[in-house]
Design a protein around this motif. Structure first.
Motif, PDB file in Angstrom:
ATOM      1  N   LYS A   2       0.808  -1.211   0.000  1.00  0.00           N
ATOM      2  CA  LYS A   2       0.000   0.000   0.000  1.00  0.00           C
ATOM      3  C   LYS A   2       0.852   1.277   0.000  1.00  0.00           C
ATOM      4  CE  LYS A   2      -3.895   1.935   2.515  1.00  0.00           C
ATOM      5  NZ  LYS A   2      -3.315   3.081   3.212  1.00  0.00           N
ATOM      6  N   ASN A   3       1.975   1.213   0.688  1.00  0.00           N
ATOM      7  CA  ASN A   3       2.761   2.428   0.843  1.00  0.00           C
ATOM      8  C   ASN A   3       3.779   2.676  -0.260  1.00  0.00           C
ATOM      9  OD1 ASN A   3       1.618   3.695   2.888  1.00  0.00           O
ATOM     10  ND2 ASN A   3       2.738   2.565   4.456  1.00  0.00           N
ATOM     11  N   ILE A   4       3.714   1.841  -1.270  1.00  0.00           N
ATOM     12  CA  ILE A   4       4.685   2.019  -2.361  1.00  0.00           C
ATOM     13  C   ILE A   4       3.952   2.493  -3.612  1.00  0.00           C
ATOM     14  CG2 ILE A   4       6.322   0.819  -3.870  1.00  0.00           C
ATOM     15  CD1 ILE A   4       7.270  -0.708  -1.484  1.00  0.00           C
ATOM     16  N   PRO A  37       9.256   7.207   3.510  1.00  0.00           N
ATOM     17  CA  PRO A  37       8.804   7.519   4.864  1.00  0.00           C
ATOM     18  C   PRO A  37       9.616   6.839   5.973  1.00  0.00           C
ATOM     19  CG  PRO A  37       7.139   6.276   3.639  1.00  0.00           C
ATOM     20  CD  PRO A  37       8.205   6.622   2.685  1.00  0.00           C
ATOM     21  N   ASP A  38      10.298   5.746   5.616  1.00  0.00           N
ATOM     22  CA  ASP A  38      11.072   5.061   6.650  1.00  0.00           C
ATOM     23  C   ASP A  38      12.454   5.646   6.845  1.00  0.00           C
ATOM     24  OD1 ASP A  38       8.950   3.267   6.833  1.00  0.00           O
ATOM     25  OD2 ASP A  38       9.726   2.202   5.070  1.00  0.00           O
ATOM     26  N   ASN A  39      12.878   6.406   5.864  1.00  0.00           N
ATOM     27  CA  ASN A  39      14.226   6.952   5.941  1.00  0.00           C
ATOM     28  C   ASN A  39      14.192   8.326   5.275  1.00  0.00           C
ATOM     29  OD1 ASN A  39      16.922   7.204   6.266  1.00  0.00           O
ATOM     30  ND2 ASN A  39      17.481   5.803   4.592  1.00  0.00           N
ATOM     31  N   ILE A  40      13.703   9.291   6.029  1.00  0.00           N
ATOM     32  CA  ILE A  40      13.379  10.585   5.430  1.00  0.00           C
ATOM     33  C   ILE A  40      14.624  11.315   4.940  1.00  0.00           C
ATOM     34  CG2 ILE A  40      12.395  12.882   5.955  1.00  0.00           C
ATOM     35  CD1 ILE A  40      10.296  11.320   7.600  1.00  0.00           C
ATOM     36  N   PRO A  41      14.654  11.613   3.629  1.00  0.00           N
ATOM     37  CA  PRO A  41      15.848  12.254   3.071  1.00  0.00           C
ATOM     38  C   PRO A  41      15.898  13.745   3.388  1.00  0.00           C
ATOM     39  CG  PRO A  41      14.231  11.936   1.345  1.00  0.00           C
ATOM     40  CD  PRO A  41      13.628  11.372   2.601  1.00  0.00           C
ATOM     41  N   LEU A 372       1.303  11.764  -6.721  1.00  0.00           N
ATOM     42  CA  LEU A 372       2.557  11.333  -7.348  1.00  0.00           C
ATOM     43  C   LEU A 372       3.713  12.228  -6.931  1.00  0.00           C
ATOM     44  CD1 LEU A 372       1.473  10.760 -11.068  1.00  0.00           C
ATOM     45  CD2 LEU A 372       1.764   9.051  -9.276  1.00  0.00           C
ATOM     46  N   CYS A 373       3.466  13.544  -6.986  1.00  0.00           N
ATOM     47  CA  CYS A 373       4.513  14.507  -6.651  1.00  0.00           C
ATOM     48  C   CYS A 373       3.885  15.634  -5.856  1.00  0.00           C
ATOM     49  CB  CYS A 373       5.115  15.171  -7.883  1.00  0.00           C
ATOM     50  SG  CYS A 373       5.476  14.076  -9.222  1.00  0.00           S
ATOM     51  N   ALA A 374       4.680  16.198  -4.953  1.00  0.00           N
ATOM     52  CA  ALA A 374       4.176  17.336  -4.189  1.00  0.00           C
ATOM     53  C   ALA A 374       5.350  18.200  -3.779  1.00  0.00           C
ATOM     54  CB  ALA A 374       3.425  16.863  -2.955  1.00  0.00           C
ATOM     55  N   GLY A 375       5.041  19.446  -3.485  1.00  0.00           N
ATOM     56  CA  GLY A 375       6.100  20.338  -3.019  1.00  0.00           C
ATOM     57  C   GLY A 375       5.526  21.662  -2.578  1.00  0.00           C
ATOM     58  N   TYR A 376       6.309  22.365  -1.787  1.00  0.00           N
ATOM     59  CA  TYR A 376       5.924  23.699  -1.337  1.00  0.00           C
ATOM     60  C   TYR A 376       6.629  24.739  -2.196  1.00  0.00           C
ATOM     61  CZ  TYR A 376       4.886  21.210   3.105  1.00  0.00           C
ATOM     62  OH  TYR A 376       4.421  20.363   4.077  1.00  0.00           O
ATOM     63  N   ALA A 441       6.892  12.263   5.658  1.00  0.00           N
ATOM     64  CA  ALA A 441       6.571  11.076   6.465  1.00  0.00           C
ATOM     65  C   ALA A 441       5.261  10.459   6.006  1.00  0.00           C
ATOM     66  CB  ALA A 441       6.480  11.459   7.927  1.00  0.00           C
ATOM     67  N   GLU A 442       4.446  11.255   5.353  1.00  0.00           N
ATOM     68  CA  GLU A 442       3.118  10.766   4.995  1.00  0.00           C
ATOM     69  C   GLU A 442       2.954  10.498   3.509  1.00  0.00           C
ATOM     70  OE1 GLU A 442       0.563  13.539   7.033  1.00  0.00           O
ATOM     71  OE2 GLU A 442       1.295  12.796   8.964  1.00  0.00           O
ATOM     72  N   MET A 443       4.067  10.512   2.782  1.00  0.00           N
ATOM     73  CA  MET A 443       3.954  10.227   1.349  1.00  0.00           C
ATOM     74  C   MET A 443       4.407   8.820   1.029  1.00  0.00           C
ATOM     75  SD  MET A 443       4.893  13.808  -0.425  1.00  0.00           S
ATOM     76  CE  MET A 443       4.508  13.214  -2.085  1.00  0.00           C
ATOM     77  N   LYS A 444       3.882   8.321  -0.085  1.00  0.00           N
ATOM     78  CA  LYS A 444       4.241   6.958  -0.468  1.00  0.00           C
ATOM     79  C   LYS A 444       5.699   6.876  -0.887  1.00  0.00           C
ATOM     80  CE  LYS A 444      -0.089   4.969  -1.723  1.00  0.00           C
ATOM     81  NZ  LYS A 444      -0.997   4.500  -2.743  1.00  0.00           N
ATOM     82  N   LYS A 445       6.286   5.743  -0.568  1.00  0.00           N
ATOM     83  CA  LYS A 445       7.669   5.512  -0.972  1.00  0.00           C
ATOM     84  C   LYS A 445       7.747   5.557  -2.496  1.00  0.00           C
ATOM     85  CE  LYS A 445      11.391   2.303  -0.048  1.00  0.00           C
ATOM     86  NZ  LYS A 445      11.874   1.358   0.931  1.00  0.00           N
ATOM     87  N   GLY A 446       8.688   6.333  -3.000  1.00  0.00           N
ATOM     88  CA  GLY A 446       8.834   6.403  -4.458  1.00  0.00           C
ATOM     89  C   GLY A 446       8.191   7.634  -5.069  1.00  0.00           C
TER      90      GLY A 446
END
Ligand code: CFM
Ligand code: HCA
Length: 541
Positions: A2-4, A37-41, A372-376, A441-446
């Motif tokens: 689900k998270n990918i 989300p597991d390893n926030i860059p 798919l993509c997000a940003g501020y 933290a709340e976005m899908k991996k990838g």
């Protein structure tokens, strides 16, 4: 899983930056990261846009005057500068207000000194004084605020001195204060938020100790600007639960709300980016704890209400909150199920300001739409990476030109709302004070996270991944729609809203179903796709 993300975006970064000169590409590459989300860059944020790149950002004046002070109805906000600055920050944000009878509302007026060439040459302070006098004679407001635009800073007019002098001249208890929020002062709107926060705290917050209690439980909602009527919905919701909103900052706000805000028992912070400074200062000075909340998305809204119930810990209040949630969720579930039949499996991209690109992902999730993509445009690293991940000391390291005001405990009026032990116990139960997760933290991996997306990068993303809906603002809207992709404005909601709270979620589901599932966009052909056009011919070298 689900998270990918099930679309491969791993090559996107290279494709977005390949056309840039080497140095530019290197810089932009730090602002484009793949979420995990597991390893926030780490992401580069709140840095100056590279000259030559078309950014979607706005200026410091916009963040101060338009965003933070704009929604207050009984302060006369005078823009000291050329008329365009005042005009283009005049209600374009669709921030609403509801004065009661006999209460003034100055938001429908645009006040400006309308600086001309001669004021630039000989100085504009006299014109500003005249403007303040005229505004006072016509309206007799409680407060007048003056906002500096770029030329004011360049010629050196001192708006603070003028404010002091005019306060003395007019007398009658009027409050007049200035803002050094020249457009160029920061790298974006974000600096303007900080300047606005500082001056609100200095000049209004805490001025009046009167407690006008209508309910036992009293909170402030910070970072909510009543766009499309969002604050009305949130206010009504708290009222239904038996909780008083003392002040909303600054949607539908008044001078009185600011002046008495320090009498509330808890601060809920919606848009952390724009108001965190006030939240911190209210805590340091008066002992009011703050926690993050989100009223965008029905599930997020229920979660936020439950947090407030837990904080006050009164079983009667908690039961009332549950009743309200249960009642409000009935139409939400019905509307969601209906919309989801069409929206499930679609994709979205969100590029907005400094909090909505995160918060609105909740609503899309509820519709089964993947971001798919997000940003501020102007978020800081903590807005992306989360406050827990970055030690707070680094958070404002990049706001160099902004005055860092030191606030100390107001010894006579400091009233700890909870003891350290009580706060710790609440934290152990899952309530989080002064900390929060960021967007990543709340976005899908990838999925892809991009700060200060450039116009070129936006076009590339759309060409390559054609999302079903693109969310941004007016600068992007028609370019994107000419590419055959619907654009939903998440700044002013186009003509829609409210989108906050349960009632707002229902509105959003309906609007998104209509726009993202409409086949007309596939018929869109830009003129240059079907018509012959003349190609530019360059002179031979
Ligand atoms: Fe906060 Fe805002 Fe936003 Fe913002 Fe803005 Fe806005 Fe925005 Mo436009 S305060 S950061 S400076 S939530 S005006 S109401 S929509 S960019 S995402
Ligand atoms: C601002 C205000 C703005 C602009 C929106 C847009 C808003 O930043 O000055 O570009 O469409 O929400 O009105 O963010």
């Amino acid at each position: 899983e689900k998270n990918i993300l099930n679309i491969d975006l791993s090559s996107a970064k290279e494709e977005l930056i390949e056309i840039y000169p080497k140095k530019v590409a290197k810089k932009r590459s730090k602002a484009i990261v793949v979420a995990d989300p597991d390893n926030i860059p780490e992401i580069q944020a709140n840095v100056r846009t590279i000259p030559g790149i078309i950014t979607q950002r706005g200026c410091t004046y916009a963040g101060c005057k338009g965003v933070v002070l704009g929604p207050t109805r009984d302060i006369i906000n005078i823009t000291h500068g050329p008329i365009g600055c005042g005009y283009y920050s005049w209600l374009t944000r669709r921030n609403q207000t509801r004065p009661s009878e006999n209460e003034p509302n100055f938001m429908t007026y645009c006040f400006s000194t309308d600086m001309q060439d001669s004021n630039i040459v000989f100085g504009g302070e006299q014109k500003l004084k005249d403007a303040i006098r005229e505004a006072y004679e016509l309206f007799h407001p409680k407060a007048i605020a003056v906002f500096s635009t770029c030329p004011v800073g360049l010629i050196g007019d001192d708006v603070h001195r003028v404010a002091r002098q005019m306060k003395e001249e007019i007398g009658n208890g009027i409050n007049i204060f200035g803002f050094s929020c020249e457009g160029y002062r920061g790298v974006s709107q974000s600096a303007g938020h900080h300047i606005a926060n500082n001056q609100l705290f200095r000049n209004l917050i805490g001025n009046d100790d009167t407690v006008n209690a209508t309910h036992k439980y009293r909170i402030n909602v910070l970072g909510e600007y009543n766009i499309g009527g969002d604050a009305f919905v949130i206010d009504e919701l708290f009222n239904k639960c038996g909780i008083q909103v003392v002040a909303t900052m600054s949607g539908n706000s008044t001078v009185e709300q600011f002046e008495t805000a320090h009498t509330a028992d808890l601060n809920l912070v919606m848009c952390h980016r724009s108001i965190n400074y006030v939240a911190e200062m209210l805590e340091t000075s008066f002992g009011i704890p703050w926690m993050k909340s989100n009223f965008i998305g029905a599930d997020a809204c229920a979660k936020s209400l439950r947090k407030v119930g837990k904080y006050f810990g009164d079983p009667e209040l908690i039961a009332r909150i549950e009743e309200v949630i249960a009642e409000e969720m009935i139409p939400v579930i019905e509307a969601r199920e209906k919309a989801k039949l069409k929206t499930n499996g679609k994709t979205a991209m969100l590029f907005v300001g400094g909090s909505r690109a995160h918060h609105y992902q909740e609503l899309f999730d509820e519709l089964g739409i993947t971001t798919l993509c997000a940003g501020y445009e102007f978020g800081h690293r903590d807005d992306y990476e989360g406050r827990r991940v970055i030690p707070s000391i680094q958070i404002d390291a990049d706001s160099r030109n902004i005055e860092q005001i030191t606030v100390t405990k107001d010894e006579t009026r400091y009233k700890p709302r909870k003891t350290e032990e009580e706060l710790k116990a609440l934290e152990a139960e899952g309530l989080e004070f002064n900390g929060y997760d960021g967007m990543m933290a709340e976005m899908k991996k990838g999925s892809l996270v991009i700060d200060d997306l450039s116009h070129y990068e936006m076009e590339k993303l759309i060409e390559k991944y054609h999302p079903d809906v693109f969310c941004a603002g007016i600068k992007e809207k028609y370019c994107v729609q000419k590419m055959g992709i619907p654009l939903k404005q998440l700044h002013n909601y186009d003509s829609g809203g409210p989108y906050a709270g349960f009632a707002g979620a229902v509105n959003f589901y309906k609007d998104i179903e209509q726009i993202a599932c409409c086949s007309i966009w596939k018929e869109m052909k830009a003129p240059w796709e079907s018509e012959e056009y003349v190609e530019a011919v360059y002179a031979a070298v």
